[in-house]
Structures are given as C-alpha cells and as structure tokens.
Design an enzyme around this catalytic site. Structure first.
Site, mmCIF file in Angstrom:
data_model
loop_
_atom_site.group_PDB
_atom_site.id
_atom_site.type_symbol
_atom_site.label_atom_id
_atom_site.label_comp_id
_atom_site.label_asym_id
_atom_site.label_seq_id
_atom_site.Cartn_x
_atom_site.Cartn_y
_atom_site.Cartn_z
ATOM 1 N N GLU A 183 -26.209 2.608 -23.230
ATOM 2 C CA GLU A 183 -25.424 1.669 -22.427
ATOM 3 C C GLU A 183 -25.573 1.999 -20.948
ATOM 4 O OE1 GLU A 183 -20.692 0.352 -22.089
ATOM 5 O OE2 GLU A 183 -21.277 2.188 -23.143
ATOM 6 N N LYS A 189 -22.399 -7.959 -24.606
ATOM 7 C CA LYS A 189 -21.298 -7.374 -25.362
ATOM 8 C C LYS A 189 -20.195 -8.404 -25.576
ATOM 9 C CE LYS A 189 -18.252 -3.330 -25.370
ATOM 10 N NZ LYS A 189 -17.775 -2.165 -24.587
ATOM 11 N N CYS A 211 -21.094 0.371 -27.178
ATOM 12 C CA CYS A 211 -19.892 1.199 -27.075
ATOM 13 C C CYS A 211 -19.037 1.041 -28.322
ATOM 14 C CB CYS A 211 -19.141 0.840 -25.798
ATOM 15 S SG CYS A 211 -17.759 1.941 -25.407
#
Length: 507
Positions: free
Chosen positions: A267, A327, A377
């Site tokens: 990320e 995301k 994440c």
C-alpha cells in the site's frame, strides 16, 4: 415448568466486573498465539457461567466489562497511530481507545442482559441462546457505523478444530460455534445432574472436527511465481518529503528487478500522486512491464483535487491496459472523516483525509490466466465484501492479494493479528492470499490457510515464492456473495425467537 435455580455463586459480587474484564483481556492471547485457542473457549465459558447466575442488569455489566477489556487489549496499538504518528496528546489517545472499546462493547452488554433475562435453565437451550445473542452482538460490531470486526472471536480459532467450519459459515459462524460450545460446557457443569454432558459433548464435537478430513470445494488452477516486497519504511519517514525519494527508489528497483510472473509492492509503495512524479517516470515504469513477461501490482494514491482521491492499487501487464483497483472499505478517521468528527481529525497530523470509495464488485487483475483480487489494508476483515466478487463464478478471483501498511501501529501484535485475519479469509474461500506489506507480515498463504513463504517482520526484504490459484465456490462464498451476512442475522434472530417462545410456553 419452573425455571431451574441459578448456579451457586462462590465468588463475591464485587469481583464480577474485574473478573469479566480480566477474562476479556486474557482471551486476546489466542489472536496471536493461535495454539492457545482453548484459552478463548475457557474465558467465554466463565463469562456465560457468571452471566447465567446474575440478574440482567449485572449481566449487562459483565458483558460490557468483558467486551471493553477484549477490545482495549486487542486494539491498544491504535494509541501508537494517534499519539506517535498523529501527534495526539497521550492522554487523549488513551481516552480515544478506551472510548471506542467501551462504546463497541455496548452490543455485548445488551446481549448478555437479554441472555440473563431469557435463559431457561436448560444447558443446551441456554447455550444456543447465548451463542445466538453473541452472534448478534458480533454482527452489530462488524457492520454498524461501517463496522470494526477486528478481533472478532472466530479469528482466535484459525488453528483450532472449529476452523473446519470456515468454508461453510465464515468467521462469524465460527464465533457462534465457539460461544455455543463454551456456554454448553459451563452451564452443564454448573448443574450436578448434567455435570459432564456438556463437557463430553463439546469435547466430542471438537475431536470429530479435528479428525474429519478437510472439505474440498475448489480445484487447483495454474501456479504462479511471485515476488513480494517489504520496504520496512518507518512511518514517520513514509510521507516526509526528504525521505520519499529513497523509499520510492527502493520499491521501484524491486519492481524492475523482479523476474517472476507477478511482483507486488505494498500500500502506497509509490507515495506520490502520478502528477507529482517526474514527467518520464510513470510512462517508463509502464513501458518496462509492457515489454516483458512480469506483471506488477503496487499501491499508489490516485486522483486530483477536483475529482477527489483514491487509495489504489495499479497493475501493469504485458500488452494490456493499465489496471486500477480503488479501495472500497475506507478506514474511519484515516481515509474518511465520520460526520461530526472533523474536530478530532484536526488534532492529528496524519497526511490522509477523505478518499473516494471504489467499487464493491471490482474486477480482478489477470495474470497468466489467474484472477488476482486486490484488497488494501484492513479490507480483508470484511469477508462478506470480498465475497461480492464471487457472484459470477466465471470471473471470481482465483487468489487474493493484500497490500498493507501496518507501519502506523509500530512493532506490535497488530501484525500477527492481521496475519490470522488473512489466513481465515483463505479458509473461507479456499483461495490463497498474497500479502505484500510495509513492515509485515509479508507472506504467501495457501488455500488451506497455511503460511508457505514468509519474511521476518520489521525487516527490509524481497520474498519469492510460488502460489497455486483455485477455482470453484465454497458454501460461504456462494451464500455470502448473494445475501451478505443476512443469513447469519436471520439464523440468530430465529434461534432467539424460538428459544424465547419455548421458554414462555413451558413457564
């Protein structure tokens, strides 16, 4: 039929809340040392036993104390992100963790109050009631206000016999089964005439699951060679201008040097927006992968001030257009600001803000016939959201890739906890999980939830390995892709309704 007498109370009431808090904190050991999975069952059993012998008001206090300590002990590392990296005063960061834990434990408080009010005195019925209410509390914590299912009870069972239920029922179903077995054991032992039935029954179920052959719902696909990068960039340097060039250079060098089918960087491995980079950088990086055999997937923020920004993964592949994954499930306070909390985020010096959400049913990244589904994440906490990508079996992912930066939380148990979460996702879907992280755990997990390749956390390194894709649907993937978590909610509510009606009819 009269309700049976409550079990004897050998401990004074003044110890109830401290005992419940101690149990809630103690069971979090099993989220890191997963071989201690039985410890969680013991702690839940003692909680159920005490709740069964108290009036509803005190039972609510037990649930609240257990839940608050459970969450505080399991997520204390949030303090580091807020204080060390966000600049929040220590007392305020401690208060924020405590307030979050206390608030989210209200669900368990209500669940135990209802259990104490509706219990019948029959161990197996009360165990089902306890487990159904436990499930409702966990679903509420995992869904309401965008959800925070970290340290959901099922994750402590990833190496336990109950993990065999993962491809059928998912993590919440495992939590339900754990609560039912623990409560059945405790409530049966509290009644002399049934003392050993609960313990023997629970042990029999666990032994049966342990000895049973694992289910096979998926078929082997192609094998890919993979390279995973772990930069170990200190969080205080990751977004500091004077350090960004060095961090970018290391990640780009790793991407360019890879000779495997797929290379993945974590990320925000590229911490700049494309328009902030040197003019030739992005085209030259893309051209490198367009002309070779290696596919690349790496984290980078995208967007602009007018359109908004996304926390994204970009994929480069030979002979194909650039791939984007944005995301979908954003982190409160880090990637979006909940209504009414701008004052809180202004107190922290964190270089993130409001991001746009990506698609729930995002397409996968094709690599030599395999379909790699990125998640970023803590998105891999939400199995029901990953399941949405399985609504069409023909385009369903054959493997997952998690790109994370756990550097926000320092050298803490957050790394190990996140690893167990990814392992349980692999079990639910019978899909391998590739994890490329900044500080760890950077690993390859196979479709049985086993770590086959790994780097030591908090080190800089390059991990090479092999991973085999999988086709086919587990029962969990089938029903969760169509109905989300509604079947579990319906099951819990139906159980509560039936058990309460039976108690009233028997009264």
């Amino acid at each position: 039929m009269r309700r049976s007498a409550a079990p004897a109370r050998p401990l004074p009431r003044v110890l109830d809340l401290p005992l419940a808090a101690a149990l809630g904190a103690l069971q979090t050991v099993a989220y890191v040392r997963t071989e201690a999975w039985g410890l969680q069952l013991v702690c839940i059993a003692l909680l159920a036993w005490r709740a069964a012998s108290t009036p509803p008001g005190r039972a609510a206090g037990l649930g609240w104390a257990f839940g608050t300590a459970w969450l505080a002990a399991g997520t204390w590392w949030l303090f580091i992100s807020m204080h060390r990296y966000g600049g929040l005063p220590a007392w305020m960061a401690v208060a924020a963790v405590a307030a979050l834990s206390a608030f989210l434990s209200l669900y368990l408080a209500v669940a135990l109050a209802a259990f104490a009010h509706w219990r019948s005195g029959q161990p197996w019925r009360d165990a089902l009631l306890f487990a159904a209410l436990w499930l409702l509390a966990e679903l509420a914590r995992g869904v309401i206000f965008t959800g925070f299912p970290w340290v959901a009870s099922g994750y402590a069972q990833v190496d336990a016999p109950l993990a065999r239920l993962a491809p059928w029922l998912g993590v919440y179903g495992i939590g339900f089964a754990a609560a039912a077995l623990a409560a059945w054991t405790a409530l049966a032992l509290a009644q002399p005439e049934r003392r050993w039935w609960g313990a023997l029954g629970s042990a029999g179920i666990l032994v049966t699951l342990a000895l049973a052959s694992p289910a096979h719902f998926t078929q082997a696909g192609a094998t890919l060679t993979v390279t995973l990068l772990q930069g170990n960039i200190p969080q205080e340097e990751k977004f500091a201008t004077e350090h960004q060039a060095a961090a970018l250079e290391w990640h780009v060098s790793g991407l360019l040097a890879a000779q495997t089918d797929l290379v993945i960087a974590p990320e925000t491995a590229v911490p700049f927006l494309p328009q902030q980079m040197p003019e030739a950088f992005w085209p030259s990086l893309k051209a490198h992968f367009a002309g070779g055999r290696t596919h690349a997937l790496f984290g980078v923020p995208l967007g602009n001030e007018d359109a908004g920004y996304t926390n994204s993964a970009v994929g480069f592949a030979p002979g194909r257009a650039e791939y984007h994954y944005d995301k979908h499930h954003l982190v409160p306070f880090g990637e979006f600001i909940p209504y009414g909390f701008k004052w809180f985020t202004r107190l922290m010096d964190i270089p993130l803000g409001d991001f746009n959400r990506g698609l729930l049913r995002a397409p996968s990244f094709a690599v030599n016939g395999e379909r790699v589904a990125p998640n970023i994440c803590y998105e891999d906490l939400f199995g029901e959201e990953l399941a949405a990508r399985f609504d069409d079996p023909a385009s369903a992912p054959t493997m997952f890739a998690n790109l994370s930066n756990i550097g926000w939380f320092g050298d803490t148990v957050a790394v190990d906890q996140h690893l167990q979460i990814s392992r349980l996702r692999a079990l639910e879907f019978e899909r391998p999980m590739l994890r490329a992280t900044n500080t760890g755990a950077t690993v390859v997990i196979d479709h049985r939830g086993r770590v086959t390749h790994q780097l030591p956390p908090y080190t800089r390194g390059v991990l090479e390995g092999r991973v085999q894709g999988r086709d086919g649907l587990t029962p969990f993937a089938w029903w969760a892709s169509r109905f989300g978590l509604w079947p579990l909610l319906a099951l819990a509510l139906l159980l509560v309704l039936v058990l309460v009606l039976r108690r009233r009819m028997a009264a």
